[in-house]
Design a protein around this motif. Structure first.
Motif, PDB file in Angstrom:
ATOM      1  N   ALA A 134      13.833  -6.750   7.521  1.00 44.92           N
ATOM      2  CA  ALA A 134      13.453  -6.355   6.157  1.00 44.92           C
ATOM      3  C   ALA A 134      13.069  -4.875   6.108  1.00 44.92           C
ATOM      4  CB  ALA A 134      12.296  -7.222   5.669  1.00 44.92           C
ATOM      5  N   GLU A 135      12.295  -4.432   7.077  1.00 46.10           N
ATOM      6  CA  GLU A 135      11.882  -3.031   7.119  1.00 46.10           C
ATOM      7  C   GLU A 135      13.093  -2.107   7.269  1.00 46.10           C
ATOM      8  OE1 GLU A 135       8.971  -0.228   9.817  1.00 46.10           O
ATOM      9  OE2 GLU A 135       8.482  -2.347   9.593  1.00 46.10           O
ATOM     10  N   SER A 150       4.141  -5.074   4.156  1.00 48.89           N
ATOM     11  CA  SER A 150       2.733  -4.668   4.128  1.00 48.89           C
ATOM     12  C   SER A 150       1.985  -5.127   5.379  1.00 48.89           C
ATOM     13  CB  SER A 150       2.055  -5.215   2.873  1.00 48.89           C
ATOM     14  OG  SER A 150       2.019  -6.626   2.908  1.00 48.89           O
ATOM     15  N   LYS A 151       2.727  -5.657   6.348  1.00 48.26           N
ATOM     16  CA  LYS A 151       2.165  -6.085   7.643  1.00 48.26           C
ATOM     17  C   LYS A 151       1.175  -7.244   7.513  1.00 48.26           C
ATOM     18  CE  LYS A 151       4.138  -2.624   9.905  1.00 48.26           C
ATOM     19  NZ  LYS A 151       5.546  -2.746   9.990  1.00 48.26           N
ATOM     20  N   SER A 206       8.353 -12.315  -2.248  1.00 45.57           N
ATOM     21  CA  SER A 206       6.961 -12.188  -1.796  1.00 45.57           C
ATOM     22  C   SER A 206       6.879 -12.155  -0.272  1.00 45.57           C
ATOM     23  CB  SER A 206       6.106 -13.337  -2.343  1.00 45.57           C
ATOM     24  OG  SER A 206       6.617 -14.587  -1.915  1.00 45.57           O
ATOM     25  N   ALA A 207       7.772 -12.859   0.413  1.00 45.71           N
ATOM     26  CA  ALA A 207       7.791 -12.813   1.884  1.00 45.71           C
ATOM     27  C   ALA A 207       8.167 -11.418   2.361  1.00 45.71           C
ATOM     28  CB  ALA A 207       8.761 -13.850   2.436  1.00 45.71           C
ATOM     29  N   ILE A 208       9.148 -10.806   1.712  1.00 38.41           N
ATOM     30  CA  ILE A 208       9.552  -9.439   2.069  1.00 38.41           C
ATOM     31  C   ILE A 208       8.376  -8.495   1.869  1.00 38.41           C
ATOM     32  CG2 ILE A 208      11.094  -7.503   1.510  1.00 38.41           C
ATOM     33  CD1 ILE A 208      12.526  -9.854   2.864  1.00 38.41           C
ATOM     34  N   GLU A 241      16.729  -7.264  -3.211  1.00 40.42           N
ATOM     35  CA  GLU A 241      18.028  -7.462  -2.550  1.00 40.42           C
ATOM     36  C   GLU A 241      17.840  -7.883  -1.101  1.00 40.42           C
ATOM     37  OE1 GLU A 241      22.267  -7.514  -2.091  1.00 40.42           O
ATOM     38  OE2 GLU A 241      20.848  -7.862  -3.709  1.00 40.42           O
ATOM     39  N   ALA A 242      16.859  -7.337  -0.412  1.00 38.85           N
ATOM     40  CA  ALA A 242      16.562  -7.754   0.961  1.00 38.85           C
ATOM     41  C   ALA A 242      16.217  -9.235   0.997  1.00 38.85           C
ATOM     42  CB  ALA A 242      15.431  -6.917   1.547  1.00 38.85           C
ATOM     43  N   ALA A 243      15.438  -9.678   0.026  1.00 39.28           N
ATOM     44  CA  ALA A 243      15.081 -11.097  -0.055  1.00 39.28           C
ATOM     45  C   ALA A 243      16.329 -11.947  -0.247  1.00 39.28           C
ATOM     46  CB  ALA A 243      14.093 -11.326  -1.196  1.00 39.28           C
TER      47      ALA A 243
END
Length: 110
Positions: free
Chosen positions: A21-22, A50-51, A43-45, A33-35
């Motif tokens: 994701a990063e 945000s670590k 929200s998971a992304i 788009e990553a999600a």
């Protein structure tokens, strides 16, 4: 007793997803788009970036290269082999010994 597969599910897979994701976001892909590309909730992304999730493992260079390659391919629309490639990363992490003690370092305080 913590089984190696528990480490994979609770620590390694989230760390791999967070790293992908990063990399995607660094390549200019939106979080939304990553999600979609990773088939997970936005929200998971956000939590990965945000670590808040997936931050316990620091990967060695060979794994970082594999993760970067996956992210680049995903950003170019190549998504067919994602599960196999992530499994390949887990295999890379396990090959030298049990669990993932060789190619990654856990910052877990368990």
């Amino acid at each position: 007793m913590k089984l190696p597969c528990q480490t994979i599910v609770w620590d390694v897979l989230p760390a791999i997803r967070a790293a992908i994701a990063e990399e995607l976001v660094q390549l200019g892909v939106s979080q939304q788009e990553a999600a979609r590309l990773l088939d997970m909730a936005p929200s998971a992304i956000s939590q990965y970036l945000s670590k808040k999730r997936g931050y316990r493992i620091e990967f060695e260079d060979d794994v970082k290269v594999a993760i970067r390659s996956i992210a680049q391919d995903l950003s170019n629309g190549e998504t067919e082999s994602l599960p196999q490639r992530i499994c390949g990363i887990c295999t890379m992490l396990r090959e030298p010994g049990p669990g993932c003690g060789h190619n990654c370092k856990s910052d877990s305080k368990n």
